[in-house]
Design an enzyme around this catalytic site. Structure first.
Site, PDB file in Angstrom:
ATOM      1  CB  VAL A 124      36.148  40.257  47.130  1.00  0.00           C
ATOM      2  CG1 VAL A 124      35.286  40.093  45.891  1.00  0.00           C
ATOM      3  CG2 VAL A 124      37.308  39.280  47.110  1.00  0.00           C
ATOM      4  CB  SER A 125      36.073  43.305  51.746  1.00  0.00           C
ATOM      5  OG  SER A 125      35.726  44.490  51.068  1.00  0.00           O
ATOM      6  CB  THR A 126      36.331  38.822  53.594  1.00  0.00           C
ATOM      7  OG1 THR A 126      35.043  38.586  52.996  1.00  0.00           O
ATOM      8  CG2 THR A 126      36.240  40.036  54.507  1.00  0.00           C
ATOM      9  CD  GLN A 181      32.897  40.336  50.251  1.00  0.00           C
ATOM     10  OE1 GLN A 181      33.900  40.933  49.874  1.00  0.00           O
ATOM     11  NE2 GLN A 181      31.826  40.959  50.705  1.00  0.00           N
TER      12      GLN A 181
END
Length: 210
Positions: A17-19, A22
């Site tokens: 996940v990017s952040t 998330q």
């Protein structure tokens, strides 16, 4: 997270996940439902654009010939087409199959292998295009008298090639040090380090703005 040992012929999962806001559980749960063992799923919380993906690097190094890498969606392997194609090619060279849970990609099947080969062909084409642009840029610089007896100045084409050279092998690059890449490109190590740092900072700003 992963088990202590990886043997040939197993399925290894990867989720990203990017952040921090998330949740990885959506992907890891889907991988478990697809038959993955939780102990064989590597994870990252990082932008697909960054090279700092320790989970993926560990995952790639754990894979052995005959293993299968399983991901939830293809874009979990990278943010852009270039990174995806490079990763696909590295997996193929390592003799690792790829399975994508939500998409019709499974290189254990004839159609999946065909798709894999198509991706590899695009990767080769892209490398040749990068090399062609780099050579054209250097030729244009020479014609303008910008090189002469000096080291060539940094161009977007050179920066793109440098980023590939220093990118970890697990992510599709050549894994060179900044000094090695600078020597390969015949530019100053200080200049290359400065430009790579600036490019990475810009990518981080773009991720925050996205």
């Amino acid at each position: 997270m992963h088990s202590e040992a990886t043997t040939s012929g197993i399925h290894v999962g990867y989720a990203r996940v990017s952040t921090d806001d998330q949740r990885l559980e959506l992907q890891t749960d889907a991988l478990v439902k697809a038959g993955m063992l939780p102990s064989e799923i590597f994870t990252d919380k990082a932008s697909g654009a960054t090279t700092d993906r320790p989970g993926f690097i560990d995952c790639f190094r754990a894979l052995r010939e005959g293993d299968t890498l399983v991901v939830w969606k293809l874009d979990r392997l990278g943010r852009n087409l270039s990174q995806l194609l490079q990763t696909a090619e590295r997996l193929e060279k390592k003799g690792v199959r790829l399975k994508v849970v939500t998409e019709a990609i499974d290189t254990s099947t004839p159609m999946g292998r065909f798709m894999f080969n198509v991706m590899g062909s695009f990767a080769q084409l892209e490398r040749e295009m990068i090399q062609e642009r780099t050579l054209a840029g250097l030729a244009a610089a020479r014609e303008r008298g910008r090189i002469g007896g000096r080291r060539p100045v940094m161009t977007p084409e050179l920066l793109e090639q440098a980023q590939h050279l220093v990118l970890d092998e697990a992510a599709g690059g050549e894994g060179l040090s900044v000094a090695q890449a600078a020597k390969r490109l015949k530019i100053s190590k200080t200049t290359l380090y400065r430009e790579l740092s600036a490019a990475q900072a810009q990518e981080g700003a773009n991720d925050l703005a996205a």
